[in-house]
Enzyme design. Sequence first.
Site, PDB file in Angstrom:
ATOM      1  CE1 TYR A 136      -3.980   1.952   0.409  1.00  0.00           C
ATOM      2  CE2 TYR A 136      -3.005   3.661   1.117  1.00  0.00           C
ATOM      3  CZ  TYR A 136      -3.456   3.084   0.707  1.00  0.00           C
ATOM      4  OH  TYR A 136      -4.588   4.011   0.642  1.00  0.00           O
ATOM      5  CG  PHE A 188      -7.098  17.404 -24.918  1.00  0.00           C
ATOM      6  CD1 PHE A 188      -6.898  16.757 -25.642  1.00  0.00           C
ATOM      7  CD2 PHE A 188      -7.783  16.394 -23.478  1.00  0.00           C
ATOM      8  CE1 PHE A 188      -7.220  15.182 -26.312  1.00  0.00           C
ATOM      9  CE2 PHE A 188      -7.337  15.589 -23.908  1.00  0.00           C
ATOM     10  CZ  PHE A 188      -7.340  14.747 -25.071  1.00  0.00           C
ATOM     11  CB  THR A 189     -11.763  17.397 -23.784  1.00  0.00           C
ATOM     12  OG1 THR A 189     -11.204  16.177 -24.081  1.00  0.00           O
ATOM     13  CG2 THR A 189     -12.173  16.970 -25.639  1.00  0.00           C
ATOM     14  CG  ASP A 279      -0.801  17.550 -22.256  1.00  0.00           C
ATOM     15  OD1 ASP A 279      -0.308  16.617 -22.463  1.00  0.00           O
ATOM     16  OD2 ASP A 279      -2.159  17.688 -22.034  1.00  0.00           O
ATOM     17  CE  LYS A 322      -3.782   9.985 -24.460  1.00  0.00           C
ATOM     18  NZ  LYS A 322      -4.545   9.813 -23.175  1.00  0.00           N
ATOM     19  NE  ARG A 446     -11.440  14.614 -30.435  1.00  0.00           N
ATOM     20  CZ  ARG A 446     -11.185  14.733 -28.742  1.00  0.00           C
ATOM     21  NH1 ARG A 446     -10.401  14.222 -28.579  1.00  0.00           N
ATOM     22  NH2 ARG A 446     -12.520  14.009 -28.317  1.00  0.00           N
ATOM     23  CG  PHE A 513     -15.939  14.390 -27.307  1.00  0.00           C
ATOM     24  CD1 PHE A 513     -16.177  15.434 -26.328  1.00  0.00           C
ATOM     25  CD2 PHE A 513     -14.941  12.962 -26.598  1.00  0.00           C
ATOM     26  CE1 PHE A 513     -14.372  15.810 -25.142  1.00  0.00           C
ATOM     27  CE2 PHE A 513     -14.339  13.122 -25.555  1.00  0.00           C
ATOM     28  CZ  PHE A 513     -14.015  14.291 -24.408  1.00  0.00           C
TER      29      PHE A 513
HETATM   30  C1  P71 Z   1      -6.669  11.078 -26.872  1.00  0.00           C
HETATM   31  C2  P71 Z   1      -6.945  10.879 -25.406  1.00  0.00           C
HETATM   32  C3  P71 Z   1      -7.956  10.161 -24.340  1.00  0.00           C
HETATM   33  C4  P71 Z   1      -9.181  10.773 -24.464  1.00  0.00           C
HETATM   34  C5  P71 Z   1      -9.228  11.818 -23.666  1.00  0.00           C
HETATM   35  C6  P71 Z   1     -10.430  12.645 -24.271  1.00  0.00           C
HETATM   36  C7  P71 Z   1     -11.591  12.859 -24.890  1.00  0.00           C
HETATM   37  C8  P71 Z   1     -10.882  11.572 -25.890  1.00  0.00           C
HETATM   38  C9  P71 Z   1     -10.066  10.722 -25.849  1.00  0.00           C
HETATM   39  C10 P71 Z   1      -5.478  11.962 -23.704  1.00  0.00           C
HETATM   40  C11 P71 Z   1      -4.994  13.439 -23.233  1.00  0.00           C
HETATM   41  C12 P71 Z   1      -4.322  14.254 -24.222  1.00  0.00           C
HETATM   42  C13 P71 Z   1      -4.156  14.987 -23.509  1.00  0.00           C
HETATM   43  C14 P71 Z   1      -2.864  16.039 -24.585  1.00  0.00           C
HETATM   44  C15 P71 Z   1      -4.339  15.101 -21.482  1.00  0.00           C
HETATM   45  C16 P71 Z   1      -5.254  13.775 -21.735  1.00  0.00           C
HETATM   46  C17 P71 Z   1      -6.257  13.323 -20.965  1.00  0.00           C
HETATM   47  N1  P71 Z   1      -5.872  11.814 -24.388  1.00  0.00           N
HETATM   48  N2  P71 Z   1      -3.524  15.673 -22.301  1.00  0.00           N
HETATM   49  O1  P71 Z   1      -5.957  11.145 -27.182  1.00  0.00           O
HETATM   50  O2  P71 Z   1      -4.470  13.459 -25.769  1.00  0.00           O
HETATM   51  O3  P71 Z   1      -5.198  12.154 -20.462  1.00  0.00           O
HETATM   52  O4  P71 Z   1      -6.794   9.726 -20.958  1.00  0.00           O
HETATM   53  O5  P71 Z   1      -4.875   9.904 -19.491  1.00  0.00           O
HETATM   54  O6  P71 Z   1      -6.936  11.267 -18.366  1.00  0.00           O
HETATM   55  O7  P71 Z   1      -7.437   9.988 -27.914  1.00  0.00           O
HETATM   56  P1  P71 Z   1      -5.810  10.630 -19.680  1.00  0.00           P
END
Ligand code: P71
Length: 522
Positions: A136, A188-189, A279, A322, A446, A513
């Site tokens: 833990y 970013f969303t 980021d 990623k 997107r 979305f």
């Molecule tokens: C991608 C994602 C995953 C995603 C997130 C939101 C809507 C659709 C798909 C996530 C990112 C990203 C950047 C630049 C932060 C996050 C959040 N991308 N910054 O591209 O691309 O990270 O998903 O691990 O929470 O499909 P998280």
Amino acid sequence: MTDDRTNPDASDLGAPDHDAPDPGAADRRAPDRHAPDRHAPDPAAAGRRAPDAHAGSHRSSQRPARRSWAEPWKIKMVEHLKMTTPEERRRAIEEAGYNTFLLRSEDVYIDLLTDSGTSAMSDRQWAGMMLGDEAYAGSRNFYHLEETVRDVYGYRYVVPTHQGRGAEHILSQILIKEGDVVPGNMYFTTTRLHQELAGGGFIDVICDQAHEPASEFPFKGDVDLYKLQKVIDDYGPDRIPYVCIATAVNMAGGQPISLGNLREVRALCDRYGISIIHDATRVAENAYFCQVREPECADMTIAEIVRALCDLTDGATMSAKKDALVNIGGFLALNDEPTYRAAQNMCVVYEGLHTYGGMAGRDMEAVAIGLRESVEFDHIRARVGQVEYLGQKLVDWGIPVVRPIGGHAVFLDARAILEHLDQDEYPAQALAAEIYLEAGIRAMERGNVSSGRDPQTGKNRRPKLELVRLTIPRRVYTQAHMDVTAEAVAEVYDHRTQVRGLEMVFEPQYLRFFQARFRPLA
Ligand code: P71
């Protein structure tokens, strides 16, 4: 500029400080694959700038330079894919409300929804999973991760989180107060939502070229320093908790920021005492583009460029799903101790103890190993090269895509493809559904749906970029899968005038979305 360029994006790149973007040069510096150190999992050696393919070679000088290259791995295990009939796909997309997020992955043939958490781990990462210390508190895998982040990215302190948005949440809650503004190189969303939930507002300061799908500008992730200066003048530095800088800007099409531009952003922020939060989700892909396009980076290794980018910033949010080649995980990295202490404390409220933050010990081990692999030159060249391969096919066939081709995905210009649809008929959503119907290939909207509503006016934001993202997971699909994808997109392109728009019949409050439902317009 040499004569055997392979990358069409290399043409027409006029800006003097972004000159000589010759990706072919990277190929030509391809190492001798038989050199013993290329087989060693030595992270330091792995990141080394590849030597000239001819240096010390026994081959005769008449032979052309070796230009072809392939993935620096082979396949050990396969996962079966299901093929579906057109009727099955029709039923599936209707059930999913024409939203590819709501499809069952079983009904998908080639899944290009995202590169997030969908990559294949290496045998080294899987071996690392067996070293998981599931204590833990104080897991040794946390300390390995912390040490790796310090070494690869250079940030002093690490707070593990379950994924990227966990880090964004903690950071936003700590640093942003009501009425603040956060300038950034495109939204970013999840990042913007957490800024807004903390009482802040996001202001886009990316260069204008980023909003033009056809612009060949090599660093569309660059900040427009005049825009940033204006935000500082309008709001004052006290209302700017930090500037948010993404590398390999996702919503712009996976486009890089140059090291030179980031240095200028740093200088401007320093004048006002403003911090920069990075980021770092796809920083290695950004570094690859710097290496091939930015003269000052030409002789640096990927690892050195990654480090140089991070060194210009004060901290980072990271989705390890990623670049870092894992299925789950993330972290917040910081240099400032008081902010770190506050983040550690928030971590125990929302994520888990500060030495696991929502990850199992084995997950942290896989992240640590994946981070090292992410900065290996052969890996990143093959990764970006595969995306380029798909993109170039579509370009050759005259299909409108965002140029230059980005690091993680090919973005179709849905507005140009479905010219007959108004943006409030959701062209990108309709195009993604059509590609699924055509071939069982899953892409991601997107555009207007992702961008959401303006909190002030309540209206759809109608962003300039209305895109469908074909996102390539790392080390998962073959070149043949890319061919099938390109052919399917071309089929849809041929009957594009018959594609109908959509109306939204269900709209969730946050990040609509993911769960919104649609039906075709008559
Ligand atoms: C991608 C994602 C995953 C995603 C997130 C939101 C809507 C659709 C798909 C996530 C990112 C990203 C950047 C630049 C932060 C996050 C959040 N991308 N910054 O591209 O691309 O990270 O998903 O691990 O929470 O499909 P998280």
